[in-house]
Design a protein around this motif. Structure first.
Motif, PDB file in Angstrom:
ATOM      1  N   GLU A  69       4.562  64.270 -52.795  1.00 28.60           N
ATOM      2  CA  GLU A  69       4.653  62.950 -52.166  1.00 28.60           C
ATOM      3  C   GLU A  69       3.261  62.488 -51.742  1.00 28.60           C
ATOM      4  N   ASP A  71       2.269  60.243 -49.640  1.00 28.90           N
ATOM      5  CA  ASP A  71       2.078  60.097 -48.193  1.00 28.90           C
ATOM      6  C   ASP A  71       1.773  61.451 -47.557  1.00 28.90           C
ATOM      7  N   ARG A 115      -3.024  58.451 -57.809  1.00 33.58           N
ATOM      8  CA  ARG A 115      -1.687  58.558 -57.235  1.00 33.58           C
ATOM      9  C   ARG A 115      -1.359  57.380 -56.326  1.00 33.58           C
ATOM     10  N   GLY A 116      -2.355  56.852 -55.654  1.00 31.55           N
ATOM     11  CA  GLY A 116      -2.117  55.797 -54.696  1.00 31.55           C
ATOM     12  C   GLY A 116      -1.836  54.449 -55.314  1.00 31.55           C
ATOM     13  N   HIS A 118       0.450  53.643 -57.075  1.00 32.19           N
ATOM     14  CA  HIS A 118       1.891  53.407 -56.975  1.00 32.19           C
ATOM     15  C   HIS A 118       2.346  53.266 -55.523  1.00 32.19           C
ATOM     16  N   HIS A 119       1.454  53.472 -54.587  1.00 35.30           N
ATOM     17  CA  HIS A 119       1.750  53.354 -53.154  1.00 35.30           C
ATOM     18  C   HIS A 119       0.584  52.601 -52.505  1.00 35.30           C
ATOM     19  N   GLU A 121      -0.093  50.201 -50.241  1.00 38.80           N
ATOM     20  CA  GLU A 121      -0.334  50.026 -48.808  1.00 38.80           C
ATOM     21  C   GLU A 121      -0.845  51.316 -48.187  1.00 38.80           C
ATOM     22  N   ARG A 122      -0.182  52.438 -48.526  1.00 39.60           N
ATOM     23  CA  ARG A 122      -0.623  53.738 -47.992  1.00 39.60           C
ATOM     24  C   ARG A 122      -1.996  54.103 -48.532  1.00 39.60           C
TER      25      ARG A 122
END
Length: 381
Positions: A69, A71, A115-116, A118-119, A121-122
């Motif tokens: 994950e 996060d 990896r980020g 796809h995420h 904001e994080r």
């Protein structure tokens, strides 16, 4: 603190000792990270790799070793970083006693970019932390490509961030042609999304940030000279000393190319009044030799003249045509009716960014954007 002497090959900024120490530190922060397989995956490959390839190799190993994950992985890495304020931009690997900092974090940023994306904001929150320990100018670029509106909205807020490193990221991360970084082709075509950001940072209190703004504008000038010339014309009148320095650095490519609007904005657009005699010696050279360029100036003006003098070498290409390359020459004040002799050595030796071809090369002297004299030399390989 581990420091390498700059006599060492540049690739040694990422080395086996760094990888081992960083892996052990990550394992201490979170037992889910296993140092031993991480080290075994990276260290045997390093000797054969140059610097960027080493950074990518470490990023591959991080991708395989961190929690699945994003996060969770980002939180682990944030806990492993050195405190804010512990940052070295010189040849420092990392600060083992305080956490991760320095060049190891290039690989951490690459991992976050992969990896980020796809995420987003994080990932942006993570890069905000990362850039205060090293830099995130490479890592933010895939996010700009994938999520331009979100990233630009975030960067707009970051122009007022207390950290100069975060504010610099606003400019440096969006440079269209950042060296070593992913080219931002949409911004090369249309730089307009960046104008409000650069405007907000134009008079930033940090010279570190202003220097980035100047380099960003210089990038834009390579594709849109008229836009940057207009920017200089608009912001130069009544500019502070700090703003003038920024604008002068931003103008450097346009001045070298003899852009008339930019030269005029700086009071350098007037044609040279006088005689210019130019000689290149020797007239025949082989690759690896050096030329001596001699320029004799005689003013016929009744007042002093400010002169920006560059020389343009028209390199012969494989098909017999030529390609011009501007080299910085001299900037001087020539007195009324004055005379001046200028001389410069110019090496013609193999470099990685240019392939030489035999033939007659023309060298022009350009004063305030105007060609005033020329000579030739013949190159043999």
């Amino acid at each position: 603190m581990q420091i390498l002497l700059m006599a060492e090959p540049f690739k040694h900024l990422i080395n086996a000792a760094l990888v081992r120490d960083a892996a052990k530190h990550l394992e201490q922060v979170d037992a889910r990270f296993k140092a031993k397989p991480f080290i075994a995956r990276v260290v045997p490959q390093l000797d054969a790799l140059e610097l960027k390839a080493r950074a990518m190799c470490v990023a591959d190993a991080l991708d395989a070793s961190l929690p699945a994950e994003f996060d969770d992985a980002a939180t682990l890495l944030e806990r492993a970083m050195a405190p804010v304020g512990v940052r070295e931009d010189g040849p420092v690997m990392h600060l083992a006693e305080n956490g991760l900092s320095g060049w190891f974090l290039w690989s951490v940023g690459e991992y976050a970019a992969r990896r980020g994306v796809h995420h987003p904001e994080r990932a942006l929150r993570f890069l905000h932390a990362l850039t205060q320990r090293f830099t995130a100018e490479f890592a933010i670029r895939p996010l700009i490509v994938a999520h331009p509106r979100l990233v630009y909205d975030t960067l707009t807020g970051w122009t007022k961030d207390p950290s100069e490193h975060v504010r610099r990221l606003v400019s440096e991360g969006t440079r269209p042609r950042l060296p070593w970084g992913l080219q931002l082709k949409t911004l090369i075509t249309d730089p307009s999304p960046s104008w409000p950001l650069l405007e907000a940072l134009l008079d930033d209190p940090s010279e570190y940030v202003r220097r980035s703004v100047a380099n960003h504008l210089n990038d834009i000038a390579k594709d849109h000279p008229a836009l940057v010339a207009h920017w200089v014309e608009r912001h130069l009148p009544e500019a502070s000393a700090e703003r003038r320095a920024l604008l002068r650095h931003a103008s450097r490519t346009l001045i070298k190319k003899g852009d008339r609007r930019t030269l005029q904005a700086w009071g350098l657009g007037a044609p040279f009044l006088g005689r210019a005699t130019f000689h290149v010696k020797p007239r025949r050279i082989v690759l690896g030799d050096a030329l001596t360029l001699t320029l004799e100036l005689t003013s016929t003006a009744k007042s002093a003249q400010t002169l920006v003098i560059d020389y343009v070498v028209h390199h012969v290409k494989a098909d017999g045509s030529t390609s011009p390359k501007v080299f910085k020459g001299w900037t001087l004040e020539l007195p009324a009716r004055g005379e001046r002799t200028l001389q410069r050595k110019h090496s013609v030796k193999p470099i990685t960014t240019r392939r030489y071809h035999a033939g007659v090369h023309r060298v022009e002297i350009q004063i305030n954007g105007n060609v005033v004299a020329e000579d030739t030399f013949r190159l043999s390989l």
